[in-house]
Design a protein around this motif. Structure first.
Motif, PDB file in Angstrom:
ATOM      1  N   LYS A 145     -26.355 -16.637  36.496  1.00 51.81           N
ATOM      2  CA  LYS A 145     -27.605 -17.399  36.388  1.00 51.81           C
ATOM      3  C   LYS A 145     -28.367 -17.086  35.104  1.00 51.81           C
ATOM      4  O   LYS A 145     -29.319 -17.768  34.763  1.00 51.81           O
ATOM      5  N   VAL A 146     -27.960 -16.021  34.406  1.00 53.98           N
ATOM      6  CA  VAL A 146     -28.693 -15.545  33.235  1.00 53.98           C
ATOM      7  C   VAL A 146     -28.205 -16.265  31.982  1.00 53.98           C
ATOM      8  O   VAL A 146     -27.022 -16.257  31.664  1.00 53.98           O
ATOM      9  N   GLN A 147     -29.161 -16.876  31.278  1.00 52.40           N
ATOM     10  CA  GLN A 147     -28.844 -17.552  30.023  1.00 52.40           C
ATOM     11  C   GLN A 147     -29.018 -16.592  28.850  1.00 52.40           C
ATOM     12  O   GLN A 147     -28.190 -16.525  27.958  1.00 52.40           O
TER      13      GLN A 147
ATOM     14  N   ILE B 230     -31.629 -15.925  43.430  1.00 52.42           N
ATOM     15  CA  ILE B 230     -32.643 -16.419  42.488  1.00 52.42           C
ATOM     16  C   ILE B 230     -32.793 -17.933  42.578  1.00 52.42           C
ATOM     17  O   ILE B 230     -33.887 -18.459  42.365  1.00 52.42           O
ATOM     18  N   ASP B 231     -31.737 -18.642  42.951  1.00 54.92           N
ATOM     19  CA  ASP B 231     -31.847 -20.102  43.155  1.00 54.92           C
ATOM     20  C   ASP B 231     -32.855 -20.395  44.266  1.00 54.92           C
ATOM     21  O   ASP B 231     -33.747 -21.219  44.103  1.00 54.92           O
TER      22      ASP B 231
ATOM     23  N   VAL C 265     -34.259 -24.591  33.083  1.00 60.77           N
ATOM     24  CA  VAL C 265     -34.431 -23.292  32.443  1.00 60.77           C
ATOM     25  C   VAL C 265     -35.788 -22.728  32.864  1.00 60.77           C
ATOM     26  O   VAL C 265     -36.812 -23.398  32.758  1.00 60.77           O
ATOM     27  N   ILE C 266     -35.759 -21.496  33.381  1.00 64.94           N
ATOM     28  CA  ILE C 266     -36.959 -20.808  33.858  1.00 64.94           C
ATOM     29  C   ILE C 266     -36.902 -19.384  33.322  1.00 64.94           C
ATOM     30  O   ILE C 266     -35.839 -18.764  33.306  1.00 64.94           O
TER      31      ILE C 266
ATOM     32  N   ILE D 197     -36.219 -12.658  31.387  1.00 61.82           N
ATOM     33  CA  ILE D 197     -34.846 -13.052  31.667  1.00 61.82           C
ATOM     34  C   ILE D 197     -34.865 -14.572  31.776  1.00 61.82           C
ATOM     35  O   ILE D 197     -35.564 -15.122  32.627  1.00 61.82           O
ATOM     36  N   VAL D 198     -34.153 -15.236  30.883  1.00 64.97           N
ATOM     37  CA  VAL D 198     -34.107 -16.694  30.883  1.00 64.97           C
ATOM     38  C   VAL D 198     -32.968 -17.115  31.803  1.00 64.97           C
ATOM     39  O   VAL D 198     -31.814 -16.717  31.605  1.00 64.97           O
ATOM     40  N   LEU D 199     -33.315 -17.898  32.822  1.00 68.61           N
ATOM     41  CA  LEU D 199     -32.376 -18.305  33.864  1.00 68.61           C
ATOM     42  C   LEU D 199     -32.038 -19.777  33.749  1.00 68.61           C
ATOM     43  O   LEU D 199     -32.867 -20.573  33.296  1.00 68.61           O
TER      44      LEU D 199
END
Length: 159
Positions: A28-30, A140-141, A90-91, A82-84
């Motif tokens: 999930k981590v961008q 996290i979703d 994108v959050i 942390i960009v998700l």
């Protein structure tokens, strides 16, 4: 079964909020960025610190310490965003610090304790144990899609 896929699915990024250590799927981590003060949004929930422009995308920034009611947040050189990538949105989530990427084997994961009838714990998927460390595993979703935040629904409406 494909061993590489299994390993990737079991990899989690661990991070700290106060004295506790949490973990989310690395898938999930961008990216991970240093904390920069976001632009405030009027009438946003307290846990949404504001928005940032990330290479042309407007990204909501959620302070996890405020969301989880873990006391007043402090921002220092260890604070990161942390960009998700959640359901193609994108959050950013602000955490006290990032620990490391860990691969959890099935025997290292325990079910989350029952929290009664409250839905607040629905996003806790289990507890990971690594030697003396305990990681609170988050879906996290589910958390970012929860009614409490309403981020995904709001972002779909804006799109």
């Amino acid at each position: 079964m494909d061993a590489a896929k299994t390993t990737e699915e079991n990899e989690v990024l661990s991070f700290r909020l106060g004295k506790e250590e949490y973990a989310i799927s690395i898938l999930k981590v961008q990216e991970i960025r240093g904390y920069e003060e976001p632009t405030l949004l009027p009438s946003a929930p307290a846990c949404i610190k504001g928005i940032q422009n990330l290479r042309g995308s407007i990204v909501p920034i959620v302070d996890m310490r405020i969301l989880f009611k873990l006391g007043e947040p402090t921002y220092d050189q260890f604070t990161v965003v942390i960009v998700l990538n959640i359901k193609n949105h994108v959050i950013g989530m602000v955490v006290d610090s990032v620990s490391d990427v860990v691969t959890l084997e099935p025997e290292q994961v325990r079910p989350a304790p029952e929290m009664g009838s409250t839905s607040d714990g629905d996003y806790i998927t289990g507890l990971g144990t690594i030697d003396e460390r305990m990681l609170i595993l988050l879906d996290i979703d589910r958390l970012m899609s929860s009614e409490q935040l309403g981020l995904i629904a709001a972002m779909k409406q804006a799109a």
